[in-house]
Design a protein around this motif. Sequence first.
Motif, PDB file in Angstrom:
ATOM      1  N   TRP A  64      -2.235   3.458  -0.449  1.00  0.00           N
ATOM      2  CA  TRP A  64      -2.236   2.695   0.791  1.00  0.00           C
ATOM      3  C   TRP A  64      -3.189   3.327   1.789  1.00  0.00           C
ATOM      4  O   TRP A  64      -3.188   4.549   1.971  1.00  0.00           O
ATOM      5  CB  TRP A  64      -0.832   2.675   1.400  1.00  0.00           C
ATOM      6  N   TYR A 118      -3.060  -2.750   7.209  1.00  0.00           N
ATOM      7  CA  TYR A 118      -3.183  -1.797   6.110  1.00  0.00           C
ATOM      8  C   TYR A 118      -3.773  -2.488   4.888  1.00  0.00           C
ATOM      9  O   TYR A 118      -3.826  -3.716   4.806  1.00  0.00           O
ATOM     10  CB  TYR A 118      -1.832  -1.159   5.755  1.00  0.00           C
ATOM     11  N   CYS A 120      -3.804  -2.048   0.430  1.00  0.00           N
ATOM     12  CA  CYS A 120      -3.112  -1.398  -0.686  1.00  0.00           C
ATOM     13  C   CYS A 120      -3.805  -1.719  -1.999  1.00  0.00           C
ATOM     14  O   CYS A 120      -4.173  -2.871  -2.262  1.00  0.00           O
ATOM     15  CB  CYS A 120      -1.657  -1.858  -0.750  1.00  0.00           C
TER      16      CYS A 120
END
Length: 461
Positions: A64, A118, A120
């Motif tokens: 991540w 974010y 990932c």
Amino acid sequence: MPPAGGSHRPTARTSSEGRAVGRTETLLPGDNGTGTVRRTTLPGGLRVVTETLPTVRSVTFGIWARVGSRDETPALGGATHYLEHLLFKGTGRRSALDISAALDAVGGEMNAFTTKEYTCYYARVLDRDVPLAVDVLCDMLTGSVIDAAEVEAERGVILEEIAMTEDDPDDCVHDLFTRTMLGDSPLGRPVLGTVETVEGLTRDRVARFYKKHYDPTHLVVTAAGNVDHDRITGLVHAAFEQAGALSRTDAEPVGPRSGSRAVRAAGRVDLLSRSTEQAHVVLGMPGLPRTDERRWALGVLNTALGGGMSSRLFQEIREKRGLAYSVYSFTTGFADCGLFGVYAGCRPGQVHDVLKICRDELEQAALHGLTDEEIRRATGQLAGSTVLGLEDTGALMHRIGKGELVWGDQLSVDDMLARIAAVTPDEVREVARDLLGQRPSLSVIGPLKDRQADRLHEVVA
């Protein structure tokens, strides 16, 4: 203060040569509805979090990055997502074909996704193939060459992805609603960027973005399934150290985002005229930041209003009146603000009837709350769906990754169930009054004629 669920005193891990390589903590002991969750912080600020479930034969491994589209300037719109694509296109050790073939050869699955806050990258493999997954993903994250030819080739792929999204109005209307509520701000802009911004991104711009945001202090490595924490940590440490990515041995991890951001004034209407068979609408208002403790009560409220077949909106709009096939409510929480909305897709001639029902139901919930029976049913549904949604290693990897990166905390399944069960009817009614009593805004995509379009402002008046 230790994370929820308990924590043991940190211990120092050492390599086979006796050299300290990080401090390790047990975040969840594995006896409260969750596997054992441990975290090691390596020199250089890289965190490794695992959940061990010895009864399964698969592992989902992920990395991540604390970077999303909200970290882009206007000129860099779409850079985070562009970079996500490019990290699959080759490193100093592997070509793009080598990367994909490595996981295909063992029946593994590999993918990635970008959000506003974010990014990932993850792979799901048999437990015996974990070293391969660790090696490939760590190589991608630390050794991408961002080849100029690949940048140009992938530009066309991303433009096609933007076009595909534009052709999907029930998806596109959510982007429109976010823009309606958050304006031309980093959070209000689309994750994919626009045709103009993607066409303007150069190899050097993307490479600088990569170097800035993929520092180990901004990364969290996660694994869930039949894994040994120390083994995973050793593999990750070796991979990052070989790449020279842990040179800043005194660096500390970057914490979760925080702050306060105002959502735009309500009463806005945005209409995007399209020649579609249906009108797609989102009616909504400001919600809660994801760290707000009232989010558990909001989850119950959202479930009761539009989270299932017995919800108010589904019953009124679809079951009783047959005005729409798809209708639901939703919540979106960011670090510093949130949104609450209701989506429906219906024939253009029925859009005003649907919107009137949506507005009436929101007002009724704000003024009079929900019944105890509705709240009881929604609490049970939310608890059940929460547990059922965590029944595979991929979901568990996502839970511990977001827990570390987004909340800075790990909750066991029992912790989450306890939080849901602790929600009282009065708390649900209070959240309904505070949020649903606000003047809404409206986003619409569809073939509405002038008179229909003019009437949309009546919905938010």
